[in-house]
Design an enzyme around this catalytic site. Structure first.
Site, PDB file in Angstrom:
ATOM      1  N   HIS A  58       0.837  -1.209   0.000  1.00 31.93           N
ATOM      2  CA  HIS A  58       0.000   0.000   0.000  1.00 31.93           C
ATOM      3  C   HIS A  58       0.872   1.259   0.000  1.00 31.93           C
ATOM      4  CE1 HIS A  58      -3.590   2.383   1.557  1.00 31.93           C
ATOM      5  NE2 HIS A  58      -2.578   3.191   1.841  1.00 31.93           N
ATOM      6  N   GLU A  59       1.835   1.294   0.915  1.00 30.28           N
ATOM      7  CA  GLU A  59       2.698   2.465   1.016  1.00 30.28           C
ATOM      8  C   GLU A  59       3.656   2.551  -0.171  1.00 30.28           C
ATOM      9  OE1 GLU A  59       1.778   4.524   3.023  1.00 30.28           O
ATOM     10  OE2 GLU A  59       0.568   3.296   4.361  1.00 30.28           O
ATOM     11  N   HIS A  62       1.898   4.290  -2.976  1.00 32.85           N
ATOM     12  CA  HIS A  62       1.930   5.744  -2.808  1.00 32.85           C
ATOM     13  C   HIS A  62       3.280   6.308  -3.273  1.00 32.85           C
ATOM     14  CE1 HIS A  62      -1.846   6.358  -0.794  1.00 32.85           C
ATOM     15  NE2 HIS A  62      -1.533   5.647   0.285  1.00 32.85           N
TER      16      HIS A  62
END
Length: 266
Positions: A58-59, A62
């Site tokens: 997820h990170e 980003h």
């Protein structure tokens, strides 16, 4: 503005991440083969490790999207290595999400990477950077539920099936929570570039409390909790995952309690 080059080592996958992924793989193998006398602990290890892997991805999403949008500093910060120890706040990004999984079966999103927004031009790029993380959770949920919506459950051990269903539930809850247009969450980050400067200034003081507010509502307000999980299970049902599977997976995950029998009946 000074350009920060991305070195080859900045993209190298961290041994920490590989170790977490290895734990998930070994625990998944133990579940599939029935190895060991404590299958519920294998469920706990598999789901926890796989959940942390999804948080890292997820990170990473980003950071990777920010990199291609103009913020080259994400490489020097270690965000491209998938190492959770490089995040801006490991407690909020890793520890608390795991705690909330155990407490309430909720995939808590965590704001972990610091993007230098001043280096990025264009509102669409800012929105895409915010959306990239929860879209990773959506993809993870689709992968976890593939055996269900492909009707390929023959031969899949009941405990492994339930663990997958619970892991998918965490991904769906994380995606929904992240996409809420609440200050401090990714959903607000998607729409923020399109708001007027005045509105953004008024909302900014509340950003640090957005996640806490959402979690308190979900855990301690029965009506909100019921509506939220009804929506989550409706999505899972659309992906072929019946409620009993994810509920059983949550029961198995909490190995410190009684109730392992659901794996047999699932």
């Amino acid at each position: 503005m000074v350009s920060v080059p991305v070195r080859p080592g900045d993209r190298r996958v961290s041994p920490v991440f590989l170790g977490i992924a290895a734990v998930a793989a070994v625990a998944g193998w133990a579940l599939w083969t029935g190895f060991g006398d404590v299958p519920r602990f294998s469920v706990f290890l598999f789901v926890t490790a796989a959940w942390v892997v999804s948080l890292c991805l997820h990170e990473y999403a980003h950071a990777r999207t920010a990199l291609h949008s103009g913020d080259l500093t994400v490489g020097a910060k270690g965000y491209l290595t998938l190492n959770p120890l490089k995040y801006t706040h490991a407690l909020l990004s890793i520890v608390l999400p795991v705690v909330f999984v155990a407490l309430g079966g909720i995939g808590l999103p965590g704001g972990a990477v610091f993007i230098e927004r001043g280096r990025i031009r264009g509102r669409w790029r800012h929105s895409l950077i915010s959306a990239a993380g929860p879209l990773t959770n959506v993809l993870f949920a689709v992968v976890c539920t593939a055996p269900f919506w492909l009707d390929a459950l023959d031969g899949v051990p009941p405990a492994f099936r339930s663990a997958l269903a619970f892991l998918a539930l965490l991904q769906v809850t994380a995606a929904i929570l992240n996409f809420l247009p609440v200050p401090g969450l990714d959903g607000y980050g998607v729409i923020e570039p399109w708001l007027s400067p005045g509105v953004r200034r008024q909302v900014e003081p509340f950003a640090r409390y957005g996640l806490l507010f959402a979690v308190v509502l979900l855990l301690w307000v029965p009506v909100v909790n019921g509506v939220f999980f009804d929506a989550v299970h409706a999505i899972l049902c659309g992906l072929g995952v019946e409620r009993e599977y994810s509920s059983c997976g949550y029961t198995l995950y909490r190995f410190w309690e009684d109730g392992w029998f659901c794996a047999v009946s699932a």
